[in-house]
Scaffold this motif. Structure first.
Motif, mmCIF file in Angstrom:
data_model
loop_
_atom_site.group_PDB
_atom_site.id
_atom_site.type_symbol
_atom_site.label_atom_id
_atom_site.label_comp_id
_atom_site.label_asym_id
_atom_site.label_seq_id
_atom_site.Cartn_x
_atom_site.Cartn_y
_atom_site.Cartn_z
ATOM 1 N N PHE A 168 0.818 -1.208 0.000
ATOM 2 C CA PHE A 168 0.000 0.000 0.000
ATOM 3 C C PHE A 168 0.856 1.265 0.000
ATOM 4 N N ALA A 169 2.017 1.232 0.654
ATOM 5 C CA ALA A 169 2.906 2.390 0.642
ATOM 6 C C ALA A 169 3.437 2.631 -0.775
ATOM 7 N N ALA A 170 3.672 1.571 -1.526
ATOM 8 C CA ALA A 170 4.124 1.714 -2.913
ATOM 9 C C ALA A 170 3.033 2.332 -3.792
ATOM 10 N N CYS A 171 1.775 2.192 -3.377
ATOM 11 C CA CYS A 171 0.656 2.793 -4.116
ATOM 12 C C CYS A 171 0.446 4.258 -3.745
ATOM 13 N N GLY A 172 1.207 4.750 -2.781
ATOM 14 C CA GLY A 172 1.102 6.148 -2.396
ATOM 15 C C GLY A 172 0.248 6.406 -1.179
ATOM 16 N N ALA A 173 -0.214 5.353 -0.500
ATOM 17 C CA ALA A 173 -1.055 5.528 0.684
ATOM 18 C C ALA A 173 -0.203 5.904 1.892
ATOM 19 N N ASP A 174 -0.815 6.571 2.857
ATOM 20 C CA ASP A 174 -0.161 6.944 4.100
ATOM 21 C C ASP A 174 -0.587 5.939 5.166
ATOM 22 N N ILE A 175 0.347 5.117 5.649
ATOM 23 C CA ILE A 175 0.039 4.086 6.639
ATOM 24 C C ILE A 175 0.096 4.707 8.024
ATOM 25 N N VAL A 176 -1.053 4.768 8.691
ATOM 26 C CA VAL A 176 -1.147 5.350 10.023
ATOM 27 C C VAL A 176 -0.772 4.320 11.081
ATOM 28 N N PHE A 177 -1.225 3.071 10.900
ATOM 29 C CA PHE A 177 -0.978 2.002 11.868
ATOM 30 C C PHE A 177 -0.952 0.683 11.123
ATOM 31 N N SER A 178 -0.009 -0.170 11.491
ATOM 32 C CA SER A 178 0.083 -1.503 10.892
ATOM 33 C C SER A 178 0.458 -2.501 11.975
ATOM 34 N N ALA A 179 -0.274 -3.607 12.070
ATOM 35 C CA ALA A 179 0.001 -4.624 13.077
ATOM 36 C C ALA A 179 -0.339 -5.998 12.526
ATOM 37 N N THR A 180 0.303 -7.002 13.102
ATOM 38 C CA THR A 180 -0.010 -8.396 12.790
ATOM 39 C C THR A 180 -0.539 -9.031 14.058
ATOM 40 N N GLU A 181 -1.715 -9.593 14.009
ATOM 41 C CA GLU A 181 -2.366 -10.181 15.159
ATOM 42 C C GLU A 181 -2.629 -11.672 14.919
ATOM 43 N N CYS A 182 -2.908 -12.380 15.987
ATOM 44 C CA CYS A 182 -3.270 -13.792 15.893
ATOM 45 C C CYS A 182 -4.735 -13.918 16.311
ATOM 46 N N PHE A 183 -5.595 -14.218 15.342
ATOM 47 C CA PHE A 183 -7.019 -14.354 15.616
ATOM 48 C C PHE A 183 -7.358 -15.837 15.745
ATOM 49 N N VAL A 184 -7.690 -16.253 16.957
ATOM 50 C CA VAL A 184 -8.061 -17.655 17.184
ATOM 51 C C VAL A 184 -9.428 -17.740 17.806
#
Length: 43
Positions: A27-43
């Motif tokens: 998404f950053a390569a598309c020109g978007a501004d990343i406000v928050f990014s996280a990886t979670e474990c949904f179980v």
């Protein structure tokens, strides 16, 4: 520049799916501004 140029995004990745940093780089390569990014474990 795509449709996401200049847009602010909040990204939630999944441990067994697509992680946050992978989405962030795409998404950053598309020109978007990343406000928050996280990886979670949904179980």
């Amino acid at each position: 520049m795509g449709k996401l140029a200049g847009k602010k995004l909040v990204l939630l990745g999944e441990r067994d799916g697509i992680p946050g940093p992978a989405m962030e780089s795409v998404f950053a390569a598309c020109g978007a501004d990343i406000v928050f990014s996280a990886t979670e474990c949904f179980v």
